[in-house]
Design a protein around this motif. Structure first.
Motif, PDB file in Angstrom:
ATOM      1  N   GLU A  97     -33.513 -29.116  29.921  1.00 23.10           N
ATOM      2  CA  GLU A  97     -32.569 -28.659  30.937  1.00 23.10           C
ATOM      3  C   GLU A  97     -32.733 -27.164  31.230  1.00 23.10           C
ATOM      4  O   GLU A  97     -32.715 -26.749  32.385  1.00 23.10           O
ATOM      5  CB  GLU A  97     -31.130 -28.941  30.495  1.00 23.10           C
ATOM      6  N   VAL A  98     -32.897 -26.361  30.178  1.00 22.55           N
ATOM      7  CA  VAL A  98     -33.048 -24.913  30.361  1.00 22.55           C
ATOM      8  C   VAL A  98     -34.349 -24.597  31.097  1.00 22.55           C
ATOM      9  O   VAL A  98     -34.370 -23.794  32.036  1.00 22.55           O
ATOM     10  CB  VAL A  98     -32.980 -24.174  29.000  1.00 22.55           C
ATOM     11  N   VAL A  99     -35.445 -25.245  30.705  1.00 25.89           N
ATOM     12  CA  VAL A  99     -36.731 -25.009  31.375  1.00 25.89           C
ATOM     13  C   VAL A  99     -36.639 -25.420  32.844  1.00 25.89           C
ATOM     14  O   VAL A  99     -37.126 -24.714  33.733  1.00 25.89           O
ATOM     15  CB  VAL A  99     -37.876 -25.764  30.655  1.00 25.89           C
ATOM     16  N   GLU A 100     -35.974 -26.526  33.105  1.00 28.05           N
ATOM     17  CA  GLU A 100     -35.815 -26.991  34.478  1.00 28.05           C
ATOM     18  C   GLU A 100     -34.990 -25.994  35.302  1.00 28.05           C
ATOM     19  O   GLU A 100     -35.331 -25.671  36.437  1.00 28.05           O
ATOM     20  CB  GLU A 100     -35.148 -28.357  34.474  1.00 28.05           C
ATOM     21  N   GLU A 101     -33.894 -25.486  34.725  1.00 24.44           N
ATOM     22  CA  GLU A 101     -33.031 -24.527  35.429  1.00 24.44           C
ATOM     23  C   GLU A 101     -33.803 -23.261  35.808  1.00 24.44           C
ATOM     24  O   GLU A 101     -33.736 -22.808  36.954  1.00 24.44           O
ATOM     25  CB  GLU A 101     -31.826 -24.162  34.556  1.00 24.44           C
ATOM     26  N   PHE A 102     -34.518 -22.668  34.846  1.00 26.32           N
ATOM     27  CA  PHE A 102     -35.261 -21.444  35.137  1.00 26.32           C
ATOM     28  C   PHE A 102     -36.479 -21.722  36.016  1.00 26.32           C
ATOM     29  O   PHE A 102     -36.883 -20.874  36.800  1.00 26.32           O
ATOM     30  CB  PHE A 102     -35.666 -20.718  33.855  1.00 26.32           C
ATOM     31  N   GLY A 103     -37.052 -22.917  35.895  1.00 29.26           N
ATOM     32  CA  GLY A 103     -38.176 -23.292  36.749  1.00 29.26           C
ATOM     33  C   GLY A 103     -37.792 -23.320  38.215  1.00 29.26           C
ATOM     34  O   GLY A 103     -38.584 -22.961  39.087  1.00 29.26           O
ATOM     35  N   LYS A 104     -36.561 -23.713  38.502  1.00 32.22           N
ATOM     36  CA  LYS A 104     -36.074 -23.725  39.883  1.00 32.22           C
ATOM     37  C   LYS A 104     -36.019 -22.318  40.468  1.00 32.22           C
ATOM     38  O   LYS A 104     -36.021 -22.158  41.680  1.00 32.22           O
ATOM     39  CB  LYS A 104     -34.695 -24.383  39.953  1.00 32.22           C
ATOM     40  N   GLU A 105     -35.959 -21.310  39.585  1.00 30.75           N
ATOM     41  CA  GLU A 105     -35.936 -19.911  40.029  1.00 30.75           C
ATOM     42  C   GLU A 105     -37.337 -19.290  39.934  1.00 30.75           C
ATOM     43  O   GLU A 105     -37.474 -18.072  39.921  1.00 30.75           O
ATOM     44  CB  GLU A 105     -34.942 -19.117  39.187  1.00 30.75           C
ATOM     45  N   ASN A 106     -38.360 -20.141  39.820  1.00 31.37           N
ATOM     46  CA  ASN A 106     -39.772 -19.740  39.778  1.00 31.37           C
ATOM     47  C   ASN A 106     -40.172 -18.942  38.538  1.00 31.37           C
ATOM     48  O   ASN A 106     -41.119 -18.161  38.577  1.00 31.37           O
ATOM     49  CB  ASN A 106     -40.160 -18.960  41.052  1.00 31.37           C
ATOM     50  N   TRP A 107     -39.469 -19.139  37.419  1.00 31.79           N
ATOM     51  CA  TRP A 107     -39.884 -18.529  36.163  1.00 31.79           C
ATOM     52  C   TRP A 107     -40.951 -19.412  35.525  1.00 31.79           C
ATOM     53  O   TRP A 107     -40.796 -20.631  35.460  1.00 31.79           O
ATOM     54  CB  TRP A 107     -38.710 -18.384  35.199  1.00 31.79           C
ATOM     55  N   GLN A 108     -42.028 -18.818  35.045  1.00 28.27           N
ATOM     56  CA  GLN A 108     -43.042 -19.519  34.256  1.00 28.27           C
ATOM     57  C   GLN A 108     -42.559 -19.548  32.812  1.00 28.27           C
ATOM     58  O   GLN A 108     -41.715 -18.745  32.423  1.00 28.27           O
ATOM     59  CB  GLN A 108     -44.385 -18.792  34.358  1.00 28.27           C
ATOM     60  N   CYS A 109     -43.114 -20.414  31.994  1.00 26.89           N
ATOM     61  CA  CYS A 109     -42.583 -20.606  30.653  1.00 26.89           C
ATOM     62  C   CYS A 109     -43.693 -20.779  29.630  1.00 26.89           C
ATOM     63  O   CYS A 109     -44.687 -21.449  29.891  1.00 26.89           O
ATOM     64  CB  CYS A 109     -41.697 -21.846  30.689  1.00 26.89           C
ATOM     65  N   ILE A 110     -43.486 -20.168  28.465  1.00 28.76           N
ATOM     66  CA  ILE A 110     -44.365 -20.375  27.312  1.00 28.76           C
ATOM     67  C   ILE A 110     -43.475 -20.825  26.157  1.00 28.76           C
ATOM     68  O   ILE A 110     -42.486 -20.167  25.843  1.00 28.76           O
ATOM     69  CB  ILE A 110     -45.100 -19.080  26.916  1.00 28.76           C
ATOM     70  N   LYS A 111     -43.787 -21.934  25.534  1.00 31.10           N
ATOM     71  CA  LYS A 111     -43.061 -22.408  24.349  1.00 31.10           C
ATOM     72  C   LYS A 111     -43.531 -21.568  23.181  1.00 31.10           C
ATOM     73  O   LYS A 111     -44.728 -21.449  22.939  1.00 31.10           O
ATOM     74  CB  LYS A 111     -43.362 -23.889  24.112  1.00 31.10           C
ATOM     75  N   SER A 112     -42.572 -20.944  22.465  1.00 36.83           N
ATOM     76  CA  SER A 112     -43.008 -19.971  21.466  1.00 36.83           C
ATOM     77  C   SER A 112     -42.477 -20.186  20.051  1.00 36.83           C
ATOM     78  O   SER A 112     -42.777 -19.398  19.183  1.00 36.83           O
ATOM     79  CB  SER A 112     -42.647 -18.561  21.931  1.00 36.83           C
ATOM     80  N   GLY A 113     -41.702 -21.202  19.785  1.00 34.64           N
ATOM     81  CA  GLY A 113     -41.161 -21.387  18.437  1.00 34.64           C
ATOM     82  C   GLY A 113     -39.793 -20.753  18.329  1.00 34.64           C
ATOM     83  O   GLY A 113     -38.807 -21.349  18.682  1.00 34.64           O
ATOM     84  N   PHE A 114     -39.723 -19.526  17.833  1.00 37.11           N
ATOM     85  CA  PHE A 114     -38.472 -18.764  17.908  1.00 37.11           C
ATOM     86  C   PHE A 114     -38.790 -17.427  18.519  1.00 37.11           C
ATOM     87  O   PHE A 114     -39.681 -16.729  18.043  1.00 37.11           O
ATOM     88  CB  PHE A 114     -37.805 -18.540  16.545  1.00 37.11           C
ATOM     89  N   PRO A 115     -38.076 -17.026  19.523  1.00 43.55           N
ATOM     90  CA  PRO A 115     -37.186 -17.864  20.305  1.00 43.55           C
ATOM     91  C   PRO A 115     -37.948 -19.023  20.945  1.00 43.55           C
ATOM     92  O   PRO A 115     -39.167 -18.984  21.024  1.00 43.55           O
ATOM     93  CB  PRO A 115     -36.633 -16.910  21.368  1.00 43.55           C
ATOM     94  N   ASP A 116     -37.195 -20.006  21.398  1.00 41.91           N
ATOM     95  CA  ASP A 116     -37.822 -21.219  21.924  1.00 41.91           C
ATOM     96  C   ASP A 116     -38.817 -20.948  23.047  1.00 41.91           C
ATOM     97  O   ASP A 116     -39.866 -21.569  23.097  1.00 41.91           O
ATOM     98  CB  ASP A 116     -36.757 -22.200  22.445  1.00 41.91           C
ATOM     99  N   PHE A 117     -38.461 -20.035  23.952  1.00 44.39           N
ATOM    100  CA  PHE A 117     -39.291 -19.823  25.137  1.00 44.39           C
ATOM    101  C   PHE A 117     -39.413 -18.357  25.512  1.00 44.39           C
ATOM    102  O   PHE A 117     -38.519 -17.567  25.244  1.00 44.39           O
ATOM    103  CB  PHE A 117     -38.681 -20.543  26.364  1.00 44.39           C
ATOM    104  N   LEU A 118     -40.515 -18.042  26.161  1.00 48.65           N
ATOM    105  CA  LEU A 118     -40.686 -16.784  26.878  1.00 48.65           C
ATOM    106  C   LEU A 118     -40.780 -17.174  28.346  1.00 48.65           C
ATOM    107  O   LEU A 118     -41.662 -17.945  28.733  1.00 48.65           O
ATOM    108  CB  LEU A 118     -41.957 -16.061  26.443  1.00 48.65           C
ATOM    109  N   PHE A 119     -39.834 -16.706  29.161  1.00 50.29           N
ATOM    110  CA  PHE A 119     -39.877 -16.928  30.602  1.00 50.29           C
ATOM    111  C   PHE A 119     -40.384 -15.648  31.248  1.00 50.29           C
ATOM    112  O   PHE A 119     -39.998 -14.548  30.841  1.00 50.29           O
ATOM    113  CB  PHE A 119     -38.488 -17.260  31.153  1.00 50.29           C
ATOM    114  N   TYR A 120     -41.249 -15.789  32.259  1.00 50.90           N
ATOM    115  CA  TYR A 120     -41.800 -14.597  32.903  1.00 50.90           C
ATOM    116  C   TYR A 120     -42.140 -14.864  34.361  1.00 50.90           C
ATOM    117  O   TYR A 120     -42.292 -16.018  34.777  1.00 50.90           O
ATOM    118  CB  TYR A 120     -43.049 -14.117  32.163  1.00 50.90           C
ATOM    119  N   LYS A 121     -42.208 -13.773  35.113  1.00 53.98           N
ATOM    120  CA  LYS A 121     -42.625 -13.820  36.516  1.00 53.98           C
ATOM    121  C   LYS A 121     -43.630 -12.696  36.733  1.00 53.98           C
ATOM    122  O   LYS A 121     -43.442 -11.583  36.244  1.00 53.98           O
ATOM    123  CB  LYS A 121     -41.452 -13.561  37.462  1.00 53.98           C
ATOM    124  N   ASN A 122     -44.681 -12.995  37.474  1.00 51.09           N
ATOM    125  CA  ASN A 122     -45.613 -11.959  37.910  1.00 51.09           C
ATOM    126  C   ASN A 122     -45.021 -11.316  39.154  1.00 51.09           C
ATOM    127  O   ASN A 122     -44.687 -12.014  40.119  1.00 51.09           O
ATOM    128  CB  ASN A 122     -46.985 -12.556  38.213  1.00 51.09           C
TER     129      ASN A 122
END
Length: 97
Positions: A17-42
């Motif tokens: 759900e969180v990845v989907e929510e931020f994806g709608k705002e064009n954030w890219q995502c890397i699964k990182s363990g802890f924290p769960d994700f790194l969201f980023y935009k170029n």
């Protein structure tokens, strides 16, 4: 990884759900363990904007909002959280049912 591909491999509904929510705002995502994700935009100027997200189950109503990070994370995660914050990184803890 593209958001739609990331959603397919995630095991936990709250994380999807969180990845989907931020994806709608064009954030890219890397699964990182802890924290769960790194969201980023170029950004157009060549820089990168980003933040870390840890997804947790919503705690009981008895938790005070100010204390939530320390109370909902295990000791290793609290240390990691404090180091990232101390280095100036934005770290969000998102609580989902």
């Amino acid at each position: 990884m593209e958001t739609s591909a990331m959603i397919k491999i995630l095991r936990y509904r709250r994380e999807r759900e969180v990845v989907e929510e931020f994806g709608k705002e064009n954030w890219q995502c890397i699964k990182s363990g802890f924290p769960d994700f790194l969201f980023y935009k170029n950004l157009p100027d060549g820089k990168v904007e980003g933040f870390f997200v840890e997804v947790k189950k919503r705690p009981s109503a008895y938790f005070c909002q100010h204390c939530l990070p320390e109370l909902s994370l295990d000791p290793r995660q609290v240390e990691y959280y404090k180091v990232l914050k101390g280095m100036g990184f934005e770290v969000k803890i998102i609580y989902k049912d």
